[in-house]
Motif scaffolding. Structure first.
Motif, mmCIF file in Angstrom:
data_model
loop_
_atom_site.group_PDB
_atom_site.id
_atom_site.type_symbol
_atom_site.label_atom_id
_atom_site.label_comp_id
_atom_site.label_asym_id
_atom_site.label_seq_id
_atom_site.Cartn_x
_atom_site.Cartn_y
_atom_site.Cartn_z
ATOM 1 N N ASN A 1 2.718 57.275 77.387
ATOM 2 C CA ASN A 1 3.083 56.252 76.405
ATOM 3 C C ASN A 1 4.515 55.756 76.577
ATOM 4 O O ASN A 1 5.012 55.028 75.713
ATOM 5 N N SER A 2 5.175 56.126 77.647
ATOM 6 C CA SER A 2 6.618 55.895 77.781
ATOM 7 C C SER A 2 6.917 54.568 78.473
ATOM 8 O O SER A 2 6.360 54.274 79.532
ATOM 9 N N TRP A 3 7.852 53.818 77.880
ATOM 10 C CA TRP A 3 8.250 52.518 78.421
ATOM 11 C C TRP A 3 9.757 52.331 78.272
ATOM 12 O O TRP A 3 10.363 52.826 77.319
ATOM 13 N N LEU B 1 14.201 52.591 74.890
ATOM 14 C CA LEU B 1 13.396 53.661 75.468
ATOM 15 C C LEU B 1 12.328 54.030 74.441
ATOM 16 O O LEU B 1 12.625 54.574 73.376
ATOM 17 N N ASP C 1 8.962 55.929 73.120
ATOM 18 C CA ASP C 1 8.119 57.130 73.220
ATOM 19 C C ASP C 1 8.359 57.887 74.528
ATOM 20 O O ASP C 1 7.432 58.154 75.299
ATOM 21 N N PRO C 2 9.601 58.278 74.796
ATOM 22 C CA PRO C 2 9.922 58.793 76.128
ATOM 23 C C PRO C 2 9.443 60.217 76.404
ATOM 24 O O PRO C 2 9.706 61.144 75.629
ATOM 25 N N TRP C 3 8.730 60.361 77.493
ATOM 26 C CA TRP C 3 8.463 61.655 78.128
ATOM 27 C C TRP C 3 8.943 61.526 79.575
ATOM 28 O O TRP C 3 8.306 60.862 80.381
ATOM 29 N N LEU C 4 10.096 62.121 79.869
ATOM 30 C CA LEU C 4 10.731 61.938 81.166
ATOM 31 C C LEU C 4 10.853 63.226 81.960
ATOM 32 O O LEU C 4 10.879 63.190 83.197
ATOM 33 N N HIS D 1 4.716 61.381 72.029
ATOM 34 C CA HIS D 1 5.535 60.251 71.591
ATOM 35 C C HIS D 1 6.968 60.687 71.308
ATOM 36 O O HIS D 1 7.904 59.935 71.574
ATOM 37 N N HIS E 1 8.708 63.630 72.610
ATOM 38 C CA HIS E 1 8.567 64.748 73.530
ATOM 39 C C HIS E 1 9.790 65.670 73.433
ATOM 40 O O HIS E 1 10.929 65.251 73.705
ATOM 41 N N THR F 1 12.308 66.092 76.482
ATOM 42 C CA THR F 1 13.032 64.849 76.760
ATOM 43 C C THR F 1 14.073 64.588 75.693
ATOM 44 O O THR F 1 15.225 64.232 76.000
#
Length: 253
Positions: free
Chosen positions: A9-11, A21, A23-26, A65, A67, A70
């Motif tokens: 879901n990350s953008w 940034l 819903d970051p999952w990096l 969403h 995370h 992250t």
């Protein structure tokens, strides 16, 4: 307006002169409730944290969403705009400035407006957030909802230029679709008349394991959705992004 898909879901959204940034999952694995035996997502290598981020935007408080690993490594001085469910997570990891939005509430940063709208049900009583982002200078707009739950209240905001939402269904036996695409995405295109629609929630450079994966089944493809959309003569263009690749989705910023 420029979008970079970062898996799941990350953008990274670039609009109104801001880098958002979403819903970051990096870094690290994606696990729900410390149960990797049930569900675990991994990518070949961690993603680099984007430079010069202006804002973190969280639609939900769930791990895919908000995370945890992250959020631990991101700059705690970055402002966080979030659902009430995401607020507790941002507070837990020490973010200094948190703006929790209920449905219908608006946050503005210079010429960027973020409006919270009704999103996905999580459990029996919680309805999380979708968002409409608007560049107040150009009036270009983007709508994001990560599970395919779209409120009819959206109709009052039409047209919206870009939609980011699931385009396929993910189903569990007996429970049905846990992520809704296809018909719900067609419906939101009919309501909002977007120039562009992009898929989220499925795809990217991610491998999933766990007991749940024996039962979680995708239904449909992005190509099938594009063909269904074409029969509506809507004029909406489907873009399937390559992870990590920035896309200029509109001709004007």
């Amino acid at each position: 307006m420029q979008l970079t898909y970062l898996d799941s879901n990350s953008w990274l959204i670039e609009m109104a002169g801001k880098r958002i940034l979403l819903d970051p999952w990096l870094v690290g694995s994606l696990v729900f409730g410390n149960t990797p035996w049930l569900f675990k997502g991994d990518r070949p290598q961690d993603r680099e944290v984007p430079d010069n981020v202006d804002l973190i935007l969280l639609s939900q408080g769930l791990e895919d969403h908000a995370h945890p690993e992250t959020l631990k490594v991101l700059d705690k001085s970055l402002p966080v705009v979030c659902s009430p469910g995401g607020q507790a997570i941002a507070e837990k990891y020490g973010y200094e400035t948190i703006h929790s939005l209920n449905h219908g509430e608006v946050f503005t940063l210079d010429t960027l407006e973020i409006r919270a709208v009704k999103g996905s049900p999580v459990g029996p009583t919680t309805l999380e957030n979708g968002y409409i982002l608007t560049d107040l200078t150009t009036q270009k707009s983007l709508y994001y909802e990560p599970h395919g739950y779209h409120s009819e209240e959206l109709k009052q905001f039409a047209p919206i230029d870009v939609v980011v939402t699931p385009l396929i269904n993910l189903k569990l036996p007996l429970l049905g679709a846990v992520i809704k695409g296809q018909e719900t995405a067609l419906k939101v295109c009919d309501w909002l008349k977007p120039q562009v629609i992009l898929p989220t929630a499925a795809g990217g450079d991610v491998h999933f394991d766990g007991f749940l994966m024996k039962f979680l089944k995708p239904d449909g493809t992005v190509q099938e959705f594009a063909e269904m959309l074409a029969t509506q003569n809507s004029g909406t263009r489907v873009i399937e992004p390559e992870p990590g690749e920035a896309i200029a989705v509109l001709s004007e910023a």
